[in-house]
Design a protein around this motif. Structure first.
Motif, PDB file in Angstrom:
ATOM      1  N   PRO A   1       0.824  -1.214   0.000  1.00  0.00           N
ATOM      2  CA  PRO A   1       0.000   0.000   0.000  1.00  0.00           C
ATOM      3  C   PRO A   1       0.856   1.261   0.000  1.00  0.00           C
ATOM      4  O   PRO A   1       1.913   1.310   0.627  1.00  0.00           O
ATOM      5  N   ARG A   2       0.372   2.281  -0.717  1.00  0.00           N
ATOM      6  CA  ARG A   2       1.101   3.556  -0.797  1.00  0.00           C
ATOM      7  C   ARG A   2       0.430   4.660   0.008  1.00  0.00           C
ATOM      8  O   ARG A   2       1.081   5.609   0.409  1.00  0.00           O
TER       9      ARG A   2
ATOM     10  N   ARG B   1      -6.650   1.156   4.260  1.00  0.00           N
ATOM     11  CA  ARG B   1      -8.046   0.936   4.662  1.00  0.00           C
ATOM     12  C   ARG B   1      -8.748  -0.078   3.763  1.00  0.00           C
ATOM     13  O   ARG B   1      -9.665  -0.764   4.196  1.00  0.00           O
ATOM     14  N   LYS B   2      -8.312  -0.174   2.506  1.00  0.00           N
ATOM     15  CA  LYS B   2      -8.919  -1.130   1.569  1.00  0.00           C
ATOM     16  C   LYS B   2      -8.346  -2.535   1.722  1.00  0.00           C
ATOM     17  O   LYS B   2      -8.575  -3.397   0.886  1.00  0.00           O
ATOM     18  N   GLY B   3      -7.564  -2.773   2.751  1.00  0.00           N
ATOM     19  CA  GLY B   3      -7.051  -4.114   3.026  1.00  0.00           C
ATOM     20  C   GLY B   3      -5.663  -4.375   2.494  1.00  0.00           C
ATOM     21  O   GLY B   3      -5.275  -5.534   2.313  1.00  0.00           O
ATOM     22  N   GLY B   4      -4.902  -3.332   2.245  1.00  0.00           N
ATOM     23  CA  GLY B   4      -3.549  -3.495   1.715  1.00  0.00           C
ATOM     24  C   GLY B   4      -2.644  -4.313   2.606  1.00  0.00           C
ATOM     25  O   GLY B   4      -1.860  -5.139   2.117  1.00  0.00           O
TER      26      GLY B   4
END
Length: 109
Positions: A84-85, A91-94
């Motif tokens: 995730p960056r 929050r989207k499950g990275g």
């Protein structure tokens, strides 16, 4: 085997060549391993595979290489995930995707 490259300096040609080098090196490792396990039957040998990890920037792709018949190999994509960056990516499950991907790698090794 593993291959790591910077995303900004990588072209599709370099990506392909790096993957090819990893597959050829893995094939050599697999052949050496199978030659040392010559007392096992062919069905058991088909369950032996070599993990291949390719990292491009923040993207990770994992494959396995296995022998499916005499002189016939199978390269199979296991998973692909991106680190995730942003906080939105997290929050989207990275983080969960990273954990799942690394868990698959741990099972392979």
């Amino acid at each position: 085997t593993a291959e790591v490259a910077s995303h900004s300096r990588t072209t599709s040609s370099k990506l392909y060549n790096d993957k090819l080098k990893s597959v050829l090196a893995s094939k050599c490792h697999l052949n050496t391993l199978l030659n040392k396990l010559d007392n096992l039957n062919f069905i058991t040998l088909q369950g032996v595979y070599i993990p291949i990890v390719q990292i491009l920037g923040l993207s990770v792709t994992m494959h396995t290489l296995s022998l499916i018949d005499k002189k016939l190999y199978l390269l199979q994509k296991v998973t692909k995930f991106t680190f995730p960056r942003t906080s939105k990516d997290i929050r989207k499950g990275g983080i969960d995707k990273i954990i799942a991907g690394l868990s698959q790698l741990k099972k392979m090794v």
